[in-house]
Enzyme design. Structure first.
Site, PDB file in Angstrom:
ATOM      1  N   ARG A 181      -3.041   3.660  12.449  1.00  0.00           N
ATOM      2  CA  ARG A 181      -2.682   4.427  11.547  1.00  0.00           C
ATOM      3  C   ARG A 181      -1.491   5.863  12.452  1.00  0.00           C
ATOM      4  O   ARG A 181      -1.057   6.493  11.585  1.00  0.00           O
ATOM      5  CB  ARG A 181      -4.136   5.809  11.074  1.00  0.00           C
ATOM      6  CG  ARG A 181      -4.853   5.088   9.935  1.00  0.00           C
ATOM      7  CD  ARG A 181      -6.152   5.613   9.095  1.00  0.00           C
ATOM      8  NE  ARG A 181      -6.912   4.661   9.335  1.00  0.00           N
ATOM      9  CZ  ARG A 181      -7.757   4.629   8.162  1.00  0.00           C
ATOM     10  NH1 ARG A 181      -8.541   6.129   8.653  1.00  0.00           N
ATOM     11  NH2 ARG A 181      -8.367   4.631   7.438  1.00  0.00           N
ATOM     12  N   CYS A 226       0.803  -1.295   0.276  1.00  0.00           N
ATOM     13  CA  CYS A 226       0.049   0.107   0.239  1.00  0.00           C
ATOM     14  C   CYS A 226       0.774   1.381  -0.050  1.00  0.00           C
ATOM     15  O   CYS A 226       2.741   1.266   0.531  1.00  0.00           O
ATOM     16  CB  CYS A 226      -0.416  -0.246   1.400  1.00  0.00           C
ATOM     17  SG  CYS A 226      -2.563   0.933   0.824  1.00  0.00           S
ATOM     18  N   CYS A 281      -3.766   5.989   0.015  1.00  0.00           N
ATOM     19  CA  CYS A 281      -3.489   4.904  -0.886  1.00  0.00           C
ATOM     20  C   CYS A 281      -3.131   4.553  -2.261  1.00  0.00           C
ATOM     21  O   CYS A 281      -2.463   4.349  -2.411  1.00  0.00           O
ATOM     22  CB  CYS A 281      -4.508   3.725  -0.587  1.00  0.00           C
ATOM     23  SG  CYS A 281      -4.754   3.558   1.289  1.00  0.00           S
ATOM     24  N   CYS A 305       0.188   4.108   1.790  1.00  0.00           N
ATOM     25  CA  CYS A 305       0.003   5.210   2.585  1.00  0.00           C
ATOM     26  C   CYS A 305       0.587   5.964   3.825  1.00  0.00           C
ATOM     27  O   CYS A 305       1.267   6.940   3.823  1.00  0.00           O
ATOM     28  CB  CYS A 305      -1.607   5.395   3.115  1.00  0.00           C
ATOM     29  SG  CYS A 305      -1.378   3.606   4.392  1.00  0.00           S
ATOM     30  N   ARG A 314     -10.686   8.025   2.926  1.00  0.00           N
ATOM     31  CA  ARG A 314     -10.861   6.041   2.238  1.00  0.00           C
ATOM     32  C   ARG A 314     -11.869   5.836   2.136  1.00  0.00           C
ATOM     33  O   ARG A 314     -11.679   5.314   1.050  1.00  0.00           O
ATOM     34  CB  ARG A 314      -9.891   5.082   2.782  1.00  0.00           C
ATOM     35  CG  ARG A 314      -8.093   5.928   3.260  1.00  0.00           C
ATOM     36  CD  ARG A 314      -7.343   5.424   3.807  1.00  0.00           C
ATOM     37  NE  ARG A 314      -6.184   5.709   4.287  1.00  0.00           N
ATOM     38  CZ  ARG A 314      -5.129   6.082   4.304  1.00  0.00           C
ATOM     39  NH1 ARG A 314      -5.483   4.936   6.510  1.00  0.00           N
ATOM     40  NH2 ARG A 314      -4.226   6.320   4.727  1.00  0.00           N
ATOM     41  N   LYS A 346     -11.739  -5.640   2.308  1.00  0.00           N
ATOM     42  CA  LYS A 346     -11.202  -4.537   3.277  1.00  0.00           C
ATOM     43  C   LYS A 346     -12.177  -3.000   2.768  1.00  0.00           C
ATOM     44  O   LYS A 346     -12.606  -2.187   2.132  1.00  0.00           O
ATOM     45  CB  LYS A 346      -9.553  -4.015   2.691  1.00  0.00           C
ATOM     46  CG  LYS A 346      -8.933  -2.904   3.589  1.00  0.00           C
ATOM     47  CD  LYS A 346      -7.503  -3.111   3.143  1.00  0.00           C
ATOM     48  CE  LYS A 346      -7.341  -1.721   4.899  1.00  0.00           C
ATOM     49  NZ  LYS A 346      -5.928  -0.941   3.917  1.00  0.00           N
ATOM     50  N   LYS A 355     -10.670  -7.887   6.401  1.00  0.00           N
ATOM     51  CA  LYS A 355     -11.011  -6.743   6.732  1.00  0.00           C
ATOM     52  C   LYS A 355     -11.013  -6.007   7.159  1.00  0.00           C
ATOM     53  O   LYS A 355     -11.761  -5.082   6.582  1.00  0.00           O
ATOM     54  CB  LYS A 355      -8.631  -6.084   6.647  1.00  0.00           C
ATOM     55  CG  LYS A 355      -8.521  -5.064   7.658  1.00  0.00           C
ATOM     56  CD  LYS A 355      -7.355  -4.604   6.642  1.00  0.00           C
ATOM     57  CE  LYS A 355      -6.392  -3.694   7.656  1.00  0.00           C
ATOM     58  NZ  LYS A 355      -5.302  -3.078   7.360  1.00  0.00           N
ATOM     59  N   TYR A 397      -2.531  -8.630  16.196  1.00  0.00           N
ATOM     60  CA  TYR A 397      -0.912  -8.128  17.261  1.00  0.00           C
ATOM     61  C   TYR A 397      -0.884  -9.417  18.594  1.00  0.00           C
ATOM     62  O   TYR A 397       0.466  -9.036  19.697  1.00  0.00           O
ATOM     63  CB  TYR A 397      -1.398  -7.139  17.804  1.00  0.00           C
ATOM     64  CG  TYR A 397      -1.128  -6.106  16.313  1.00  0.00           C
ATOM     65  CD1 TYR A 397      -0.518  -5.700  15.508  1.00  0.00           C
ATOM     66  CD2 TYR A 397      -2.658  -6.057  15.920  1.00  0.00           C
ATOM     67  CE1 TYR A 397      -0.591  -4.709  14.541  1.00  0.00           C
ATOM     68  CE2 TYR A 397      -2.977  -4.901  14.017  1.00  0.00           C
ATOM     69  CZ  TYR A 397      -1.976  -4.556  13.811  1.00  0.00           C
ATOM     70  OH  TYR A 397      -1.998  -4.274  12.844  1.00  0.00           O
ATOM     71  N   GLU A 412     -15.945  -8.181  -4.240  1.00  0.00           N
ATOM     72  CA  GLU A 412     -14.479  -8.237  -5.185  1.00  0.00           C
ATOM     73  C   GLU A 412     -13.812  -9.684  -4.832  1.00  0.00           C
ATOM     74  O   GLU A 412     -12.943  -9.203  -5.300  1.00  0.00           O
ATOM     75  CB  GLU A 412     -14.049  -7.262  -3.201  1.00  0.00           C
ATOM     76  CG  GLU A 412     -14.936  -6.248  -3.665  1.00  0.00           C
ATOM     77  CD  GLU A 412     -13.430  -4.709  -4.361  1.00  0.00           C
ATOM     78  OE1 GLU A 412     -12.473  -4.985  -5.345  1.00  0.00           O
ATOM     79  OE2 GLU A 412     -14.135  -3.781  -4.601  1.00  0.00           O
TER      80      GLU A 412
END
Length: 366
Positions: free
Chosen positions: A248, A130, A140, A132, A260, A238, A291, A356, A276
């Protein structure tokens, strides 16, 4: 004379007691329908310039911006726990209007990938594609500002401090500026970034930009460069989500204007998500992703029912931050909720989970 059909009655309580199979942990484990393993987890890492840097992200306790040397140590520790895959995000030294840091051969992710592949050879390295983090405006893709807006912005700038560059005008236009994220011009930068990452040793290319046609453009560029065996994990569905806020901050990728929603998906649309995904598969995606994860379990389940490809789900920064905040206030049992959230994403149909919590979850699964 026809066969005599014996109809057996459906047995209800007290003959059927479902609690019989819940009496002990060993018995529950024996009949468990969904299992979580370290191999099903992917660990996201934020890599930054410098040496010996381990800077905690304020809104994501326990998550750090890591210099390359620290990232190598983190990957080595995580791999020893059984987590076999990571995904890299980069914080470049500088940003510009063409995302140079994303596709430069000495870019921060490229340097990290080479170091990790040298030091930890049996780990799968994914590279997020990406722009961004590398764009001065934080979007992006390539930004085109409405001509009338540019004229007004330039006139205003001339009245203050002389001529203003297009880059400066694009980076900080008026709050009401009309602008466009230019789809097709962005594809070239995404393809260039993907080839650069593959050359640096990245095993899986993971485009997250949500430009139309990006998978096809990336596949063609990889094949032309001799990387026909490099798979693509597409962020196929997404959504434009409020759950991305802490990320971010971690990736320094907040848009300088607008949002976005013109390229990421409307959270209301599940049928569009299937379209998609289908289009990305047609363009050559080897794996697909949904996501965020927890608020979109229905999308994960629908994708699992409809498509046979490996399916990833990203437990995003906002999901992580909410669990951490609630735990710090002693409102929930942190470890229990952490593991339950991952198990539920897996149960919905995810083959792999970007989280994470990968390192901590692996410790508990050992």
């Amino acid at each position: 004379m026809g066969r005599l059909l014996l109809e057996l009655p459906v047995m209800a309580f007290p003959a059927n007691r479902l609690r019989r199979l819940r009496q002990s942990e060993t018995l529950r484990a024996l009949v468990r329908e969904t299992r979580l393993t370290p191999e099903s987890l992917v660990y996201p890492l934020f890599v930054c310039p410098g040496t010996g840097i381990r800077k905690e992200v304020r809104s994501m306790p326990g998550v750090f911006n890591l210099s390359v040397d620290e990232a190598v140590m983190e990957v080595r520790e995580t791999r020893a726990l059984g987590v076999s895959a990571i995904i890299l995000f980069g914080l470049p030294e500088k940003k510009d209007e063409v995302a140079t840091g994303a596709w430069a051969e000495d870019g921060i992710v490229q340097r990290a990938a080479r170091a990790i592949k040298t030091e930890v050879r049996d780990v799968v390295v994914m590279g997020d594609v990406c722009l961004c983090e590398y764009m001065s405006h934080g979007h992006c893709g390539v930004v085109k500002v409405n001509e009338q807006v540019k004229v007004k912005a330039n006139e205003k700038a001339k009245g203050k401090s002389g001529p203003q560059s297009l880059g400066a005008a694009a980076a900080a236009p008026p709050a009401t500026a009309e602008y466009e994220i230019v789809n097709d011009a962005t594809l070239e930068l995404l393809a260039r970034t993907s080839v650069s990452l593959a050359r640096s040793g990245v095993d899986i290319i993971a485009p997250s930009d949500m430009m139309d046609g990006r998978v096809g453009a990336i596949r063609a560029a990889l094949d032309q460069a001799g990387f026909e065996n490099t798979p693509i994990l597409s962020y196929a569905a997404k959504f434009s989500s409020g759950f991305y806020g802490p990320f971010r901050e971690a990736a320094d990728s907040v848009p300088q204007f607008g949002d976005r929603r013109s390229y990421q998906m409307d959270p209301a649309n599940i049928r569009e998500a299937m379209r998609e995904i289908e289009l990305d598969i047609e363009e050559g995606a080897d794996m697909i992703m949904v996501k965020p994860a927890m608020p979109y379990l229905d999308v994960i389940a629908a994708a699992r029912d409809r498509f046979d490809l490996p399916l990833a789900a990203y437990q995003v920064s906002g999901e992580y931050a909410m669990i951490e905040a609630a735990a710090r206030n002693q409102w929930i049992d942190r470890e229990r909720v952490m593991m339950e959230s991952l198990l539920c994403i897996r149960r919905a149909g995810a083959s792999m989970i970007l989280t994470y919590y990968a390192k901590e979850a692996a410790k508990l699964l050992a």
